[in-house]
Design a protein around this motif. Structure first.
Motif, short mmCIF file in Angstrom:
data_model
loop_
_atom_site.label_atom_id
_atom_site.label_comp_id
_atom_site.label_asym_id
_atom_site.label_seq_id
_atom_site.Cartn_x
_atom_site.Cartn_y
_atom_site.Cartn_z
N ALA A 31 24.74 48.24 30.39
CA ALA A 31 25.55 47.04 30.24
C ALA A 31 26.73 47.12 31.20
CB ALA A 31 26.04 46.92 28.81
N ALA A 32 27.03 46.01 31.80
CA ALA A 32 28.19 45.92 32.70
C ALA A 32 29.11 44.84 32.16
CB ALA A 32 27.72 45.59 34.12
N GLU A 33 30.20 44.62 32.83
CA GLU A 33 31.15 43.60 32.37
C GLU A 33 30.57 42.20 32.43
OE1 GLU A 33 35.05 43.88 34.06
OE2 GLU A 33 34.80 46.03 34.38
N HIS A 34 31.09 41.32 31.61
CA HIS A 34 30.78 39.89 31.64
C HIS A 34 29.29 39.59 31.45
CE1 HIS A 34 34.88 39.48 32.94
NE2 HIS A 34 34.64 40.27 33.96
N ARG A 35 28.69 40.20 30.46
CA ARG A 35 27.30 39.92 30.06
C ARG A 35 26.26 40.28 31.12
NH1 ARG A 35 29.29 34.26 28.68
NH2 ARG A 35 28.44 34.00 30.76
N SER A 37 24.03 43.21 33.37
CA SER A 37 23.54 44.58 33.27
C SER A 37 23.07 45.01 34.65
CB SER A 37 22.41 44.70 32.25
OG SER A 37 21.28 43.96 32.67
N CYS A 38 22.97 46.30 34.85
CA CYS A 38 22.51 46.81 36.14
C CYS A 38 21.56 47.98 35.89
CB CYS A 38 23.68 47.25 37.01
SG CYS A 38 24.70 48.52 36.28
#
Length: 90
Positions: A31-35, A37-38
């Motif tokens: 999960a990454a910021e602001h909904r 993912s990477c």
């Protein structure tokens, strides 16, 4: 999580017993910021007839995981010492 097979190496242990290690890149999502993912990358080492170690989510940089896996393969690192090698690499 997906696995990408990379290479197999064999080595003799201190007692002369042969060991065969299979190396994989683990591909997952973080999960990454602001909904968003990477993709995240980790490593897996399987000793045929022995132990297995999986270390997920080491990096999001494919070039870095490639360099780490190259080091693990070049030095024929097995499951027993993989976590220590990865920790030193970080």
């Amino acid at each position: 999580m997906r696995e990408l097979y990379v290479d197999t190496r064999t080595a003799a242990g201190e007692d002369g017993t042969g060991h065969k290690f299979n190396y994989y890149i683990l591909i997952g999502e973080m999960a990454a910021e602001h909904r968003f993912s990477c993709e995240s990358y980790g490593v897996k080492i399987v000793e045929e007839g022995g132990d297995t170690v999986s270390i997920p989510d080491i990096t999001v940089d494919i070039a870095r995981i490639d360099g780490l896996l190259d080091r693990l393969i070049r030095n024929t690192v097995g499951p027993a010492s993989a976590a220590e090698v990865v920790e030193d690499w970080l």
